[in-house]
Structure formats: C-alpha cells, structure tokens
Design an enzyme around this catalytic site. Structure first.
Site: not given
Ligand code: PAF
Length: 303
Positions: A36, A38-41, A168-169, A172, A195
């Site tokens: 899924a 978006h520009e952040g990825h 952003k996370d 994590q 972003v």
């Molecule tokens: O940030 C995410 O998209 C998920 O938590 C990750 C790091 C891919 C682990 O499933």
C-alpha cells in the site's frame, strides 16, 4: 519493468547475490514494507537506491502485528501499483513472500520481546503489536542480508548492509534500533524523515480513509507539532499545554497522547518542557483519532 519479483527466501538470496556480483557492488539496502505504498515509502526506496548498489524491498502484510483479524483482512493489498512505485525509484528486487513462506510452521514459538519501551504510546493501545513487528523485522533483516562476500573470494570484505525505516513510525524505529543494538544484528539502520503533503499532513496509508472534512481537521496535528518545534528552535519553553489545547479545540479530533520524549528511550521530558527554555534533543509525539481513523505524527527537536 526492470524490477524483479521473488516470493521465496531462496530466490531472494540467489538473485540478490547475482545482482551484487553483476554490478560489482559493495553494498545492499533493504526497505521493509507492508505494501500500500505512498510517497513516504517512495522516499525510503529513493534513499536506499542513492546509498546502495543493490536494493531489495519487501512487501509482506505481517499477521503477527495485527490485533484484530478484521484489520488484517482489510489491510490494502496493491501489489501491481506497489511494484510500479518501487520500479520507478530504481529498486532491483522485490521480496513478496506468502504467509507460509515466512511462518511455515504457523505462528513462531520463539519471538522477539520488545520490552518496556513497547508498552507505551502506540503500544498502550495495541498490545503485542511491537513484539509482532520486531519478530518480522528480525526475519526480514535476515532475509535481506547480502549473501556473498564481494567477488566471492575468501577473505574479501563483506558488502555493507543497510535497512531503511521511516521516522513517521518513531516508536517502531526506536525499537528496531534497540533490537539491532541489543542483539548485534550486522546492519545499519537508516532513518528517513517524514514526507508531508504541502498542507503539512504526514503521509500515511490510513489517510485514504479520511473524509474531506476529517482530512482538514487532521491538519491540527502537524500545526500543533510545528508550534512545539518553533518554540524549541527559538529556545523558548515548549508550553505543551497550549499546543494540546489547540488540538482539543478541533471537534473532529480526539487526542490520545501528545508528549515530548527522549528519542532513544521514549521517556517523557516533561520537566524540560514547562517553564524553562528547551535544551537538547527531543521528539514531540502525537496520536489522535480523526473521525474513525487513528493518526500518528511526530517532529524531532534539537535545540
Ligand atoms: O512499518 C511497516 O510497514 C511494518 O511495521 C514493517 C516494518 C514492514 C514490519 O512489518
């Protein structure tokens, strides 16, 4: 499309080693995602491509990090569009395994325990989420590791290995860094800044679920963070209370938390925020429900 798609760990190892040799490469980057995109990825992928000779992105919707089966089922699966995004950024290889590849014996008996830092902020409303996320990140970091020494010769240097996570996370990211440090994973974790759309909203896969009115209301999150950032930069007291009041004045927004924390431990820096000018490093974290959608955002502070 130049990008290659593989679905097994064995294919990933063979293909990434072949690409490293073919390119005479000395570095490999991994961009773990759940799709899924978006520009952040895209920004994660772009940074990885700039910094490495071979880049692998993974797409895996990890059942271990979802509390409710219904959320797992509803999670958007958009493989074709995701491949196009990654291809446009110059990613070499996409690893998109099925659940049976990653968890061949069902749920793993041995998992990563994320520890006390996982019980607060996002973890407070999602018990077990970070144990599940770190368990799959540990596996993905192993899958994505460059397989061969450069040139394959004995004694040759190992390729550099980097993995990319969005700021952003923030929780994590802090936990992944801690896991890698505590358990000696041979990988450099590279944080990539948030972003934002031009009006300030942090990009998220969840933004697609906001109505136009909710999206407008959600802008108060980044505005409140900006207030805190401006005060930190001006060496003023952060006055978190008035920034909270701004968020709470927006009727469509239900604030969950808004704190300034130590970026490494995620412990509140409350005393540093009240009456005295802010000094040092911090991270302002915010989470709120906007209509039915839970959003998170943050801003690093360095004063
Ligand atoms: O940030 C995410 O998209 C998920 O938590 C990750 C790091 C891919 C682990 O499933």
């Amino acid at each position: 499309m130049a990008i290659q798609l593989v679905t097994t760990a064995a294919q990933l190892r063979t293909e990434s080693a072949r690409l490293l040799t073919q390119k005479g490469g000395t570095s490999q980057g991994l961009v773990p995602t759940m799709g899924a995109l978006h520009e952040g990825h895209a920004q994660l992928a772009r940074t990885a491509v700039e910094q490495n000779d071979v880049v692998v992105a993974s797409i895996f919707v990890n059942p271990l990090q979802f509390g409710q089966a219904v959320d797992l089922e509803r999670y958007p699966r958009t493989l074709e569009a995701d491949l196009a995004v990654l291809d446009a950024e110059g990613v070499d290889l996409v690893f998109a395994p099925g659940v049976d590849e990653v968890y061949p014996d069902g749920e793993p008996m041995v998992r990563i325990t994320a520890g006390p830092m996982a019980g607060k902020w996002e973890g407070a409303s999602r018990p077990g989420h970070f144990d599940g996320a770190l368990t799959v990140v540990a596996k993905l970091l192993h899958y994505g590791m460059p397989g061969t020494a450069i040139g394959g010769a004995t004694g040759a240097a190992l390729p550099a290995y980097r993995a990319y996570f969005g700021q952003k996370d923030a929780q994590q990211l802090a936990l992944v860094r801690r896991m890698v440090a505590d358990l000696n994973f041979p990988v450099e974790i590279v944080p990539v800044p948030i972003v934002r759309s031009p009006d300030g909203l942090a990009l998220s896969s969840r933004n697609r679920f906001l109505s136009a009115g909710e999206r407008e209301a959600a802008l108060v999150l980044s505005r409140a963070l900006r207030l805190i950032e401006d005060r930190a930069n001006a060496h003023e007291p952060l006055d978190l209370e008035s920034a909270k009041a701004l968020v709470e004045s927006q009727p469509l927004v239900e604030l969950d938390y808004f704190e300034v924390v130590d970026p490494r431990t995620l412990e509140p820096l409350a005393e540093n925020c009240k009456d005295t000018p802010f000094r040092g490093e911090g991270l302002a974290l915010i989470a709120a429900k906007v209509g039915p959608v839970r959003l998170i955002d943050n801003v690093p502070l360095d004063s």
